[in-house]
Design a protein around this motif. Structure first.
Motif, short mmCIF file in Angstrom:
data_model
loop_
_atom_site.label_atom_id
_atom_site.label_comp_id
_atom_site.label_asym_id
_atom_site.label_seq_id
_atom_site.Cartn_x
_atom_site.Cartn_y
_atom_site.Cartn_z
N PHE A 71 0.82 -1.21 0.00
CA PHE A 71 0.00 0.00 0.00
C PHE A 71 0.85 1.27 0.00
N ILE A 72 0.24 2.34 -0.48
CA ILE A 72 0.90 3.64 -0.62
C ILE A 72 0.08 4.69 0.11
N VAL A 92 4.52 1.14 10.34
CA VAL A 92 3.63 1.03 9.18
C VAL A 92 3.98 -0.10 8.21
N VAL A 93 5.25 -0.47 8.11
CA VAL A 93 5.61 -1.53 7.16
C VAL A 93 4.92 -2.85 7.49
N PRO A 94 4.87 -3.30 8.75
CA PRO A 94 4.14 -4.53 9.04
C PRO A 94 2.65 -4.45 8.71
N ARG A 95 2.15 -3.24 8.49
CA ARG A 95 0.76 -3.03 8.10
C ARG A 95 0.58 -3.07 6.59
N GLY A 96 1.67 -3.31 5.88
CA GLY A 96 1.59 -3.39 4.42
C GLY A 96 1.85 -2.09 3.70
N VAL A 97 2.17 -1.03 4.43
CA VAL A 97 2.48 0.27 3.82
C VAL A 97 3.98 0.33 3.56
N ILE A 283 -2.76 2.98 6.13
CA ILE A 283 -3.62 2.86 4.96
C ILE A 283 -4.42 1.56 5.01
N ASP A 284 -3.88 0.55 5.67
CA ASP A 284 -4.65 -0.69 5.84
C ASP A 284 -5.95 -0.42 6.60
N LYS A 317 5.26 0.46 -9.38
CA LYS A 317 4.66 0.07 -8.11
C LYS A 317 3.15 -0.01 -8.23
N GLY A 318 2.54 -0.76 -7.29
CA GLY A 318 1.09 -0.71 -7.19
C GLY A 318 0.34 -1.84 -7.84
#
Length: 580
Positions: A71-72, A92-97, A283-284, A317-318
């Protein structure tokens, strides 16, 4: 990309060589067609080189998990999490961002060019890809007293020598509309280098939006109603649907979402406190909320990935497709968005909400940023609010919004001085200049922060970041202001002469140098202290407090120079002056 790298990837893509990594048995979320299909995902050199049937040097069985792009965050102020970039990444990285567009506007208002270059250096070498946008409005206005200025020359230096990605939220809309020379030079510095320009179109009408688009501004995160969002879409803008701590706009904006316009919608957090990031996510959390409100989960993921990437010109990305960066999440439950693992460029970096790779040591900030609070003595006289008439202009707080109401109410006076009333929920609000010992103190009245006794205070006060305090009595307010000055910045809950809880923020008065989990523990103690002084709401009063000093967001705000009417863009008296 080197020719040799391309040859290697093509060899893997055409199956002449094995891929570095192949993920088997995954349910691939296709953000192009909003469908799910099963296939192998092959990765070489951190890039997806094939979707289909592949063999890998390393093969991983995803056991039927959903595989989606990471996610972004389209617009975020790292400083609002009260930790530097290194600690922010751990949250935030462990949240997928894994990619954010960060505007260091807050720290720039304290330390100028040196502060922005520090943030750029602190963001390097992290698993989180931090795209730094150069603050466009430092100071935010010319009638406040902040810590520093970012000149046109500074902005050019940040583009040319430090690789800044674009020009951050252009909030000084009067300067845009009047084609003020300094603002024109900033816009030109970005456009002639092919840099993106972010919007900040709070409260702008159709004419204002037209002017923003003419100026080259193509996105905005300040829409707070469905009509505002639709007006932006109709003018070719991307709408960044914001869901932070103080401003929660997703629910109000989602009614505009249709299959036809969804590709122009992106998520952002803007300002989110650390405790909310830890509890809810980044963002998740926005994706989850959108799903709960009826949005197709695949559409919500598309908004958080492909849409954001295209909005900001990230061509690699994305998406889960050949030629794209192999940054993806494995999701066990799509409706609840339960993220099991996070991968960046084919390497696992997080599992079950925790980092599984190390992050380098925190970069030492410049000394000037560690000594940024320079407060003139606060006297009882400076905290007085003298009025002849009890009819007052009052700042009305709306929980979940950084927009305030302009209220006119009768207030209590004792010997000609305003006296806070817990019963009427009319408290004293104070903003004190803290950068250069200038001695400016603004005093006003706020309604909507229901504390029963004592005061709350912060050196986080958008955008000039002076000291802001709100309380039921002058003794508590004075003690609170002096306490955060003594700790070189921070937030605190005070009752009388007693500090019930605090969090020191010595880095520019905005961020802690402690590990994020220790900062989060301190925030929990502050929550307990808030209950002790009678605050029992579900929203965060500190972030709300910090926006009461921001005179570019409607309707009524308080600066260190006094009460400010955003609609008329002028300072006004707290006392309502009756026209004769």
């Amino acid at each position: 990309m080197m020719k040799q790298d391309l040859k290697r990837r093509l060899a893997a893509a055409t199956k002449r060589e094995k891929a570095d990594l192949v993920i088997k048995n995954a349910q691939i979320i296709d953000v192009f067609t909003l469908t799910i299909f099963e296939a192998d995902v092959a990765v070489t050199d951190g890039v997806i080189i094939g979707i289909g049937t592949y063999e890998g040097i390393k093969e991983m069985d995803s056991k039927g998990a959903f595989l989606a792009p990471t996610f972004i965050d389209g617009h975020v102020h790292i400083e609002s999490a009260m930790v530097p970039p290194e600690e922010f990444a751990k949250v935030v990285v462990p949240r997928g961002v894994t990619t954010i567009f960060a505007d260091p506007h807050e720290i720039a208002n304290v330390g100028g060019l040196e502060a922005v270059t520090y943030m750029i250096e602190a963001a390097k070498g992290l698993p989180l890809d931090v795209k730094i946008m150069v603050p466009s409005s430092v100071p935010a206005t010319d009638f406040e007293h902040n810590g520093a200025e970012l000149t046109v020359e500074n902005i050019e230096t940040l583009f040319d020598d430090y690789g800044a990605y674009g020009l951050a939220e252009v909030m000084d809309y009067p300067a845009v509309f009047s084609a003020q020379e300094k603002m024109m030079s900033k816009l030109e510095a970005a456009t002639e280098r092919g840099k993106l320009i972010d919007g900040h179109a709070a409260g702008l009408d159709e004419t204002g939006l037209n002017a923003y688009r003419v100026a080259g501004i193509r996105n905005d995160h300040e829409a707070v109603t469905a009509d505002e969002a639709l007006n932006r879409l109709r003018r070719g803008m991307y709408v960044l649907m914001r869901e932070g701590t103080a401003a929660k706009d997703i629910e109000a904006l989602l009614p505009i979402l249709t299959p036809e316009n969804a590709r122009r919608c992106v998520f952002s957090t803007d300002d989110k406190h650390l405790d909310d990031l830890v509890k809810e996510g980044s963002i998740d959390a926005s994706i989850r909320k959108a799903i709960q409100l009826g949005v197709n989960p695949l559409q919500a993921i598309q908004m958080a990935s492909l849409n954001a990437a295209e909005c900001f010109g990230l061509q690699d990305k994305g998406a889960i497709a050949p030629g794209y960066e192999a940054s993806f999440v494995l999701i066990s439950n799509l409706e609840k968005l339960e993220i099991e693992e996070v991968y960046i460029k084919g390497e696992k970096v997080a599992q079950k909400g925790k980092m599984v790779v190390g992050i380098r040591e925190t970069i030492q900030p410049p000394t000037s940023l560690l000594n940024s609070v320079h407060l003139a003595p606060i006297t009882e006289k400076k905290l007085e609010l003298r009025m002849e008439s009890p009819k007052a202009n009052v700042i009305g707080v709306k929980p979940g919004s950084i927009v305030t109401e302009h209220l006119v109410e009768e207030v209590d006076l004792v010997e000609g001085l305003f006296t806070p009333s817990v019963e009427k929920n009319q408290l004293k609000l104070v903003v004190a200049e803290r950068h250069h010992e200038l001695g400016y103190v603004g005093v006003g009245i706020v309604k909507g922060i229901p504390i029963k006794e004592g005061a709350i205070v912060a050196t986080v006060a958008h955008d000039s970041h002076n000291i802001v305090a709100c309380g039921t009595d002058d003794q508590s307010i004075k003690k609170a202001i002096e306490h955060v000055a003594a700790t070189k910045g921070g937030v605190a809950v005070v009752r009388g002469d007693e500090v019930l809880a605090d969090l020191a923020l010595p880095l520019a008065g905005l961020m802690s140098l402690q590990p994020y989990d220790q900062v989060n523990s301190a925030l929990e103690k502050l929550e307990d202290a808030l209950k002790e002084i009678g605050f029992n709401e579900s929203w965060n009063p500190f972030l709300t407090l910090s926006f009461l000093a921001l005179p570019v967001i409607p309707s009524l705000k308080l600066t260190d120079s006094g009460l400010f009417n955003v609609e008329s863009f002028e300072h006004i008296s707290v006392e309502v002056i009756e026209k004769k």
